[in-house]
Motif scaffolding. Structure first.
Motif, PDB file in Angstrom:
ATOM      1  N   ALA A  70     -19.992 -28.376   0.967  1.00 55.69           N
ATOM      2  CA  ALA A  70     -19.727 -30.095   1.702  1.00 55.69           C
ATOM      3  C   ALA A  70     -18.374 -30.026   1.541  1.00 55.69           C
ATOM      4  O   ALA A  70     -17.052 -30.423   0.227  1.00 55.69           O
ATOM      5  CB  ALA A  70     -20.291 -31.127   0.051  1.00 55.69           C
ATOM      6  N   GLY A  71     -17.787 -29.685   2.719  1.00 55.75           N
ATOM      7  CA  GLY A  71     -16.314 -29.626   2.912  1.00 55.75           C
ATOM      8  C   GLY A  71     -15.652 -29.194   4.301  1.00 55.75           C
ATOM      9  O   GLY A  71     -16.626 -28.955   5.282  1.00 55.75           O
ATOM     10  N   VAL A  72     -14.792 -29.859   4.526  1.00 55.61           N
ATOM     11  CA  VAL A  72     -13.910 -30.125   6.091  1.00 55.61           C
ATOM     12  C   VAL A  72     -13.852 -29.421   6.939  1.00 55.61           C
ATOM     13  O   VAL A  72     -14.133 -28.950   8.329  1.00 55.61           O
ATOM     14  CB  VAL A  72     -12.693 -31.118   6.213  1.00 55.61           C
ATOM     15  CG1 VAL A  72     -12.295 -31.693   7.758  1.00 55.61           C
ATOM     16  CG2 VAL A  72     -12.912 -32.588   5.579  1.00 55.61           C
ATOM     17  N   LEU A  73     -13.161 -28.285   6.388  1.00 55.80           N
ATOM     18  CA  LEU A  73     -13.279 -26.793   6.996  1.00 55.80           C
ATOM     19  C   LEU A  73     -14.728 -25.840   7.095  1.00 55.80           C
ATOM     20  O   LEU A  73     -14.753 -25.069   8.354  1.00 55.80           O
ATOM     21  CB  LEU A  73     -12.680 -25.968   5.967  1.00 55.80           C
ATOM     22  CG  LEU A  73     -11.383 -25.664   5.893  1.00 55.80           C
ATOM     23  CD1 LEU A  73     -10.317 -25.211   4.677  1.00 55.80           C
ATOM     24  CD2 LEU A  73     -10.670 -25.461   7.146  1.00 55.80           C
ATOM     25  N   ASP A  74     -15.574 -26.176   5.819  1.00 54.23           N
ATOM     26  CA  ASP A  74     -17.287 -25.983   6.086  1.00 54.23           C
ATOM     27  C   ASP A  74     -18.069 -26.442   7.850  1.00 54.23           C
ATOM     28  O   ASP A  74     -18.428 -25.972   8.176  1.00 54.23           O
ATOM     29  CB  ASP A  74     -18.473 -26.229   5.398  1.00 54.23           C
ATOM     30  CG  ASP A  74     -17.067 -25.425   3.654  1.00 54.23           C
ATOM     31  OD1 ASP A  74     -17.016 -24.275   3.706  1.00 54.23           O
ATOM     32  OD2 ASP A  74     -16.309 -25.973   2.898  1.00 54.23           O
ATOM     33  N   LEU A  75     -17.926 -28.145   7.314  1.00 53.64           N
ATOM     34  CA  LEU A  75     -17.794 -28.776   8.469  1.00 53.64           C
ATOM     35  C   LEU A  75     -17.494 -27.754   9.867  1.00 53.64           C
ATOM     36  O   LEU A  75     -18.162 -28.334  10.626  1.00 53.64           O
ATOM     37  CB  LEU A  75     -17.736 -30.468   8.639  1.00 53.64           C
ATOM     38  CG  LEU A  75     -17.904 -30.846   9.675  1.00 53.64           C
ATOM     39  CD1 LEU A  75     -19.953 -30.861  10.532  1.00 53.64           C
ATOM     40  CD2 LEU A  75     -17.299 -32.246  10.148  1.00 53.64           C
ATOM     41  N   LEU A  76     -16.036 -27.973  10.026  1.00 58.17           N
ATOM     42  CA  LEU A  76     -15.597 -26.993  11.190  1.00 58.17           C
ATOM     43  C   LEU A  76     -16.455 -25.663  11.348  1.00 58.17           C
ATOM     44  O   LEU A  76     -16.728 -25.221  12.687  1.00 58.17           O
ATOM     45  CB  LEU A  76     -14.496 -26.927  11.513  1.00 58.17           C
ATOM     46  CG  LEU A  76     -13.516 -27.727  11.281  1.00 58.17           C
ATOM     47  CD1 LEU A  76     -11.720 -27.610  11.531  1.00 58.17           C
ATOM     48  CD2 LEU A  76     -13.746 -29.106  12.218  1.00 58.17           C
ATOM     49  N   ALA A  77     -16.844 -25.106  10.695  1.00 53.31           N
ATOM     50  CA  ALA A  77     -17.473 -23.386  10.391  1.00 53.31           C
ATOM     51  C   ALA A  77     -18.846 -23.785  11.360  1.00 53.31           C
ATOM     52  O   ALA A  77     -18.670 -23.145  11.313  1.00 53.31           O
ATOM     53  CB  ALA A  77     -17.313 -22.944   8.939  1.00 53.31           C
ATOM     54  N   ILE A  78     -19.909 -24.831  10.922  1.00 58.80           N
ATOM     55  CA  ILE A  78     -20.848 -25.043  11.068  1.00 58.80           C
ATOM     56  C   ILE A  78     -20.886 -25.078  12.512  1.00 58.80           C
ATOM     57  O   ILE A  78     -22.127 -25.177  13.362  1.00 58.80           O
ATOM     58  CB  ILE A  78     -22.095 -25.599  10.088  1.00 58.80           C
ATOM     59  CG1 ILE A  78     -22.851 -25.947  10.161  1.00 58.80           C
ATOM     60  CG2 ILE A  78     -21.086 -27.023  10.819  1.00 58.80           C
ATOM     61  CD1 ILE A  78     -23.571 -26.322   8.997  1.00 58.80           C
ATOM     62  N   LYS A  79     -19.774 -26.069  13.428  1.00 63.83           N
ATOM     63  CA  LYS A  79     -19.838 -26.124  14.625  1.00 63.83           C
ATOM     64  C   LYS A  79     -20.528 -25.113  15.627  1.00 63.83           C
ATOM     65  O   LYS A  79     -21.385 -25.356  16.270  1.00 63.83           O
ATOM     66  CB  LYS A  79     -18.640 -26.308  15.406  1.00 63.83           C
ATOM     67  CG  LYS A  79     -19.031 -26.960  16.226  1.00 63.83           C
ATOM     68  CD  LYS A  79     -17.085 -26.969  16.928  1.00 63.83           C
ATOM     69  CE  LYS A  79     -17.484 -28.175  19.097  1.00 63.83           C
ATOM     70  NZ  LYS A  79     -16.187 -27.972  19.328  1.00 63.83           N
ATOM     71  N   SER A  80     -20.344 -23.869  15.916  1.00 68.41           N
ATOM     72  CA  SER A  80     -20.900 -23.052  16.484  1.00 68.41           C
ATOM     73  C   SER A  80     -22.064 -22.700  16.911  1.00 68.41           C
ATOM     74  O   SER A  80     -22.836 -22.284  17.044  1.00 68.41           O
ATOM     75  CB  SER A  80     -19.863 -22.017  16.772  1.00 68.41           C
ATOM     76  OG  SER A  80     -20.102 -20.952  14.996  1.00 68.41           O
ATOM     77  N   THR A  81     -22.692 -22.384  14.925  1.00 66.62           N
ATOM     78  CA  THR A  81     -23.868 -21.889  14.787  1.00 66.62           C
ATOM     79  C   THR A  81     -25.099 -23.575  15.138  1.00 66.62           C
ATOM     80  O   THR A  81     -25.889 -23.341  16.160  1.00 66.62           O
ATOM     81  CB  THR A  81     -23.999 -21.745  13.226  1.00 66.62           C
ATOM     82  OG1 THR A  81     -23.654 -21.234  12.338  1.00 66.62           O
ATOM     83  CG2 THR A  81     -25.176 -21.859  13.002  1.00 66.62           C
ATOM     84  N   LEU A  82     -24.578 -24.059  14.749  1.00 66.82           N
ATOM     85  CA  LEU A  82     -25.258 -25.540  15.262  1.00 66.82           C
ATOM     86  C   LEU A  82     -25.362 -25.498  16.534  1.00 66.82           C
ATOM     87  O   LEU A  82     -26.544 -26.159  17.479  1.00 66.82           O
ATOM     88  CB  LEU A  82     -24.671 -26.870  14.679  1.00 66.82           C
ATOM     89  CG  LEU A  82     -24.980 -27.465  12.899  1.00 66.82           C
ATOM     90  CD1 LEU A  82     -24.498 -28.588  12.791  1.00 66.82           C
ATOM     91  CD2 LEU A  82     -26.324 -27.405  12.610  1.00 66.82           C
ATOM     92  N   GLU A  83     -24.275 -25.504  17.581  1.00 71.99           N
ATOM     93  CA  GLU A  83     -24.484 -25.197  19.094  1.00 71.99           C
ATOM     94  C   GLU A  83     -25.069 -24.649  19.529  1.00 71.99           C
ATOM     95  O   GLU A  83     -25.651 -24.180  20.669  1.00 71.99           O
ATOM     96  CB  GLU A  83     -22.714 -24.965  19.693  1.00 71.99           C
ATOM     97  CG  GLU A  83     -21.967 -26.201  19.472  1.00 71.99           C
ATOM     98  CD  GLU A  83     -20.346 -26.617  20.295  1.00 71.99           C
ATOM     99  OE1 GLU A  83     -20.134 -25.082  19.944  1.00 71.99           O
ATOM    100  OE2 GLU A  83     -19.741 -26.831  19.883  1.00 71.99           O
ATOM    101  N   LEU A  84     -25.671 -23.304  19.230  1.00 69.52           N
ATOM    102  CA  LEU A  84     -26.298 -22.264  19.350  1.00 69.52           C
ATOM    103  C   LEU A  84     -27.111 -22.288  19.779  1.00 69.52           C
ATOM    104  O   LEU A  84     -28.734 -22.251  20.058  1.00 69.52           O
ATOM    105  CB  LEU A  84     -25.655 -20.856  18.238  1.00 69.52           C
ATOM    106  CG  LEU A  84     -26.971 -19.654  18.769  1.00 69.52           C
ATOM    107  CD1 LEU A  84     -26.894 -19.068  20.518  1.00 69.52           C
ATOM    108  CD2 LEU A  84     -26.136 -18.626  18.335  1.00 69.52           C
TER     109      LEU A  84
END
Length: 196
Positions: A102-116
Motif C-alpha cells: 500500500a504505497g504510491v510507488l507500488d501503485l505506479l509499479a502495478i500499472k503495466s501489470t494491470l494494463e496487460l
C-alpha cells in the motif's frame, strides 16, 4: 474442473511467492493442489522436498499443457517482471491475483501489470490484494482512486506484514498464528467466491 489462479505483479518484493505458498497450503486442506513456479529464482521450487500437502513444480512444459494437469487448483507464481509467458498465462487463468503493497510507488509499479491484464480483457477476473501491510499503514484514497481506473476488484482482506508469514514456508503455513491464519482463511474465502 481445474481452477487456475495466477499470482502476478511486475514488481519484486510484494510477497507473491509467500502469498502463493500460504494460499496453496490453505486450499490443500480440502483439495488436490499444485503450485507451478515460473519464477527463474525458483524460490518455491527449492521447497518442493519439504512440502507434503501440495505439489510444487518447476514448470518447464508448454503453457497449453497446464490445463491437462490433474489438480483441483493450480496456483502459478510468476517472476518479478513482465515475462513473455505472461499474456498466455493471463488468458489461461480463471482468476488473477495481483498482490501489492500500500504505497504510491507500488501503485505506479502495478500499472503495466494491470494494463496487460486489461489488454487480455481479464479485468473482471482480477483481484488486487494488499499484501505485507504494516500495522501503522492506512490505505490512502489516492491509491484506491488510482486502481479504480482499471476496473479491478480489490480484496476486502488485507494481509499484514507479520513474521508468521515470513516463517510460513519453513513451518508449513501460519496455523500457529491465529491472526495470520484468519487473514489467509478470509482471503481464501474471497478467492473461492470469485471462482464460483
Amino acid at each position: 474442473m481445474t481452477k487456475i489462479i495466477l499470482i502476478t505483479h511486475q514488481k519484486g518484493g510484494v510477497g507473491k511467492s509467500t502469498l502463493t505458498f500460504n494460499l496453496a497450503q490453505n486450499v490443500s486442506k480440502n483439495a488436490k493442489v499444485a503450485v507451478l513456479d515460473f519464477d527463474f529464482q525458483g524460490s518455491l521450487s527449492q521447497l518442493s522436498d519439504m512440502v507434503t500437502d501440495f505439489e510444487i513444480i518447476s514448470f518447464k512444459g508448454e503453457i497449453n499443457e497446464i490445463e491437462q494437469l490433474d489438480y483441483d487448483f493450480i496456483f502459478i507464481d510468476t517472476p518479478p517482471y513482465l515475462s513473455s509467458h505472461l499474456p498466455c498465462l493471463i488468458e489461461l487463468a480463471d482468476l488473477i491475483i495481483v498482490p501489492t503493497k500500500a504505497g504510491v510507488l507500488d501503485l505506479l509499479a502495478i500499472k503495466s501489470t494491470l494494463e496487460l491484464i486489461e489488454e487480455q480483457q481479464k479485468t473482471l477476473q482480477t483481484l488486487v490484494v494488499f499484501n505485507m501491510i504494516k500495522a501503522s499503514t492506512t490505505l490512502t484514497l489516492e491509491i484506491l482512486i488510482g486502481l479504480a481506473e482499471y476496473h479491478v476488484k480489490v480484496a476486502n482482506t488485507h494481509i499484514s506484514d507479520l513474521v508468521s508469514f515470513t516463517r510460513s514456508v519453513l513451518v508449513k503455513g501460519v496455523k500457529n498464528d491465529k491472526n495470520a491464519q484468519k487473514q489467509i482463511d478470509n482471503l481464501t474465502k474471497e478467492i473461492l467466491t470469485e471462482l464460483i
